[in-house]
Design an enzyme around this catalytic site. Structure first.
Site, PDB file in Angstrom:
ATOM      1  N   THR A 140       0.824  -1.208   0.000  1.00 12.77           N
ATOM      2  CA  THR A 140       0.000   0.000   0.000  1.00 12.77           C
ATOM      3  C   THR A 140       0.863   1.265   0.000  1.00 12.77           C
ATOM      4  O   THR A 140       0.431   2.307  -0.482  1.00 12.77           O
ATOM      5  CB  THR A 140      -0.957   0.001   1.203  1.00 12.77           C
ATOM      6  OG1 THR A 140      -0.216  -0.330   2.381  1.00 12.77           O
ATOM      7  CG2 THR A 140      -2.077  -1.002   1.003  1.00 12.77           C
ATOM      8  N   GLU A 179       1.660  12.353   0.891  1.00 14.41           N
ATOM      9  CA  GLU A 179       1.719  13.523   0.023  1.00 14.41           C
ATOM     10  C   GLU A 179       3.000  13.688  -0.770  1.00 14.41           C
ATOM     11  O   GLU A 179       3.007  14.314  -1.831  1.00 14.41           O
ATOM     12  CB  GLU A 179       1.436  14.777   0.873  1.00 14.41           C
ATOM     13  CG  GLU A 179      -0.027  14.819   1.258  1.00 14.41           C
ATOM     14  CD  GLU A 179      -0.337  15.725   2.431  1.00 14.41           C
ATOM     15  OE1 GLU A 179      -0.852  16.822   2.189  1.00 14.41           O
ATOM     16  OE2 GLU A 179      -0.091  15.336   3.587  1.00 14.41           O
TER      17      GLU A 179
HETATM   18 MO1  MOS Z   1      -4.201  16.351   3.146  1.00  6.33          MO
HETATM   19  S1  MOS Z   1      -4.192  17.919   1.823  1.00  6.33           S
HETATM   20  O1  MOS Z   1      -3.339  16.900   4.468  1.00  6.33           O
HETATM   21  O2  MOS Z   1      -5.705  15.761   3.338  1.00  6.33           O
END
Ligand code: MOS
Length: 710
Positions: A601, A671
């Protein structure tokens, strides 16, 4: 729910070995229910009606004809809706966005503002009536045009970081530089577009408000609803078991508040679901940015001056800033180092966090500029970055907790074949395609936040974990299963993890790439203590033995440091300058992002982020019509998100990089995959064609125009 972990636990434990999602079978068979499809007796359906003007005042909501339509039960609007508290300071330290506190005023601040909720017996009846509802407005002139640097009323706005950070004499260092780059970059308005639209069902149950929702943190939504409706927080329960993507958009939004209002007025369960089109004005989005970079360097590429200024927009009713200049404060030092984030108010919806807020657009500008500087200096772009590795945080002066950026570049360069690259642009051809390669650096903050959790040893020999985590598709539920299993020293199939219920208590949201790390910490503490008690020979009673944890103190005791993940992005592109088409042929990302819990994942998270980078570089762009103030093509046909046909083979891998201050070594991976990815592609387009593209997306018309002028 069934548990379907297949891997075998080795003596080394479950963490670090590949496991399919524990809820995977339920999801693919349809057994997993999403917020919009959970059945309720006596359920009524609400449909939001949105403003059709971009600025003005509501004169009349003509409810009578609509109330006579089949199945219609009620129409809520500013004239009759329950009043809510909009003065409180929320969890984020600011008052609520008036978009969320629906139906409290007759002012319309943008097109797509919620003006009414039509409630009917069926969703179809509600939709038909909402679309027939006539709302009359007094219209005022509006301004939705984001003009880049041309906004005299722009102002600096702090986010989780100060708006402005300046050290050194910028003009003097620029003047003393052998090589200077001065360039402007722009990124467009972008939308999250999770596959599952926002959906909530609200009902009153024995004096408690219960909301079944799709969100990134039930405690967050519950706390905001309690504040808005002046309720005891203990009287609000929010559940969110499965979430089909969030990316920053799934917090408190108009649909939950409208559903609670209707459930309160009608005293029956009410469901409100957003349409894809409504999400374009109600779910938040990434602001467009206009960024200016000025870099000054010695002939050997060492930076003397770094200036990064970013402008983004917000609405007239709420402040939000996309802090794109922040990434320069982590990445590179210079004798003069000036960064600032400014915002301008326009008649548009309020933007919000979207995957790597700040870092995603900021890294496009900064990492493109570094590539341009490397070209000007005649230095390899990886070598240029190596010469500018800071010893400490360029602005904070704090030490890095770890900075394995160049280990990523070394491994990436080896696997991508960077050493053979001819740096000259426009030389490689494959039939009608010009070929090029590019690279860029990535970084994203690595944080953790206080959370509570509970682990129970059941009498049947299994273990139950309860933690208010959110699995928005990341695999967090599975990761926590592995973490708990290792802390308990049992096989993962003996562990059940329950998440997404505000009654489980305080825990951090799925956000800031901090979710799994923050929850895993709490799970590890509780499970470790439970294991010790069992090792002492505790007899398990029928109700089990439960140990609770709270990491507030431990997280609070972490020393102040520059804590980040890092990565190196590589892309190869093919450009057809007669059609303007850009194809990404391959991508490689190597990351230093903490200990990897579940390689299966985790790779999915990195590849997903990199795919967002392709989409950002080449496709995504929400275009506003100045005349109406709304979008052209606010749907997945008009707003193109990269699909399978756009995405080549993407490889993502990582180097060993455990966080020394995390009990498991996690940093967070949600991210960083998007950071630098668009710059690597833009740099590859330059290498293919010799033309710099400083405005995203790199559309065919832009490639053609540039080719004509080249
Ligand atoms: Mo994220 S933009 O911290 O959901």
């Amino acid at each position: 729910m069934t548990t379907a972990i297949t891997g075998r636990t080795t003596a080394k434990g479950a963490v670090g070995t590949a496991h399919t999602r524990v809820e995977g079978r339920d999801k693919v068979t349809g057994a997993a229910r999403y917020a919009g499809e959970i059945p309720f007796a006596e359920l009524a359906h609400g449909w939001l009606a949105l403003s059709t003007v971009a600025r003005g005042r509501i004169l009349a909501v003509e409810t009578a004809p609509v109330l006579a339509m089949p199945g219609v039960i009620a129409v809520l609007h500013h004239g009759n809706a329950p009043r809510v508290d909009t003065e409180y300071i929320g969890l984020l330290g600011v008052p609520p966005d008036p978009t969320t506190a629906v139906f409290q005023q007759d002012r319309v601040p943008y097109l797509g503002w919620p003006v009414a909720l039509v409630v009917a017996e069926t969703s179809e009846q509600a939709r038909e009536a909402a679309e027939a509802l006539v709302v009359r407005y007094e219209e005022e002139p509006h301004d939705v045009a984001f003009e880049g640097g041309e906004h005299p009323d722009a102002y600096p706005l702090d986010a989780h970081m100060p708006a402005v950070a300046e050290k050194g004499d910028l003009e003097a260092e620029l003047a003393a530089s052998a090589v200077v780059l001065d360039a402007e970059y722009s990124t467009p308005e972008e939308h999250h577009n999770p596959m599952e639209p926002h959906a909530a069902t609200a009902r009153w149950d024995g004096g408690r408000l219960e909301v079944v929702d799709s969100n990134q943190g039930t405690v967050w939504v519950a706390a905001e609803l309690a504040s808005l409706f002046s309720l005891d927080p203990a009287a609000v329960r929010v559940r969110s078991e499965h979430v089909g993507g969030g990316f920053g958009s799934k917090g408190v939004r108009a649909h939950q508040v409208a559903a609670v209002m209707a459930a309160t007025v009608l005293q029956r369960p009410v469901r409100v679901v957003m349409t894809r089109r409504q999400m374009f004005s109600l779910a938040g989005y990434r602001s467009p940015t206009a960024q200016r970079l000025r870099l000054g360097a010695d002939a050997d590429g060492r930076l003397r001056a770094l200036e990064h200024r970013s402008l983004s927009l917000t609405s007239t009713v709420h402040e939000f800033i996309e802090p794109s200049a922040g990434v320069a404060r982590t990445m590179y030092d210079a004798d003069a180092h000036h960064t600032s984030n400014q915002v301008v108010r326009l008649d548009v919806p309020t933007p919000t966090w979207m995957r790597a807020p700040g870092e995603a657009p900021g890294s496009f500008a900064l990492e493109s500029a570094l590539d341009e500087l490397a070209e000007k200096c005649g230095i390899d772009p990886i070598e240029l970055r190596a010469r500018n590795e800071p010893e400490r945080g360029p602005v904070s002066g704090l030490p890095f907790s770890g900075r394995n950026l160049h280990a990523c570049f070394r491994e990436g360069a080896r696997r991508f074949g960077w050493a053979d690259r001819d740096p000259r642009p426009g030389l490689r051809r494959d039939g009608r395609w010009l070929l090029g390669t590019g690279t860029a650096a990535a970084s994203f903050p690595a944080g953790s936040a206080p959370s509570t959790g509970a682990v129970t040893a059941e009498a049947d020999g299994t273990f139950t974990v309860r933690i208010n985590a959110a699995d928005i598709g990341t695999g967090a539920r599975t990761a926590l299963t592995l973490v708990a299993a290792d802390a308990l020293e049992v096989a993962p199939d003996r562990v059940q993890v329950h998440i997404g219920d505000s009654d489980f208590g305080m825990a951090f949201i799925a956000g800031g790439s901090m979710g799994t790390r923050s929850w895993a910490w709490a799970v590890t503490v509780a499970a470790g203590e439970l294991r010790e008690r069992l090792a002492l020979g505790a007899i398990i009673p029928p109700e089990g033995i439960t140990v609770r944890s709270d990491t507030t103190e431990a997280v609070g005791a972490l020393a102040q440091m520059e804590r980040h993940s890092f990565g190196a992005q590589f892309a190869e592109v093919a450009v057809d300058v007669t059609t303007g088409e850009v194809r990404v042929r391959r991508m490689l990302g190597i990351f230093a992002a903490g200990r990897i819990i579940n390689p299966l994942t985790a790779r999915n998270q990195f590849v997903g982020g990199m795919t967002w980078g392709i989409s950002m570089a080449l496709h995504e762009e929400a275009v506003r019509d100045r005349a109406t103030g709304g979008h052209y093509g606010a749907d997945l046909a008009g707003y193109h998100v990269a699909t399978h046909a756009d995405v080549p083979h993407i490889e993502a891998d990582w180097i060993d990089d455990p966080d020394p201050d995390d009990p498991i070594g996690i940093k967070g991976i949600g991210e960083i995959g998007i950071v630098g990815a668009a710059a690597a592609i833009a740099n590859a387009v330059w290498h293919a064609t010799g033309v710099r593209h400083r405005s995203l997306p790199i559309r065919p018309d832009r490639v053609l125009r540039a080719a004509q002028h080249a």
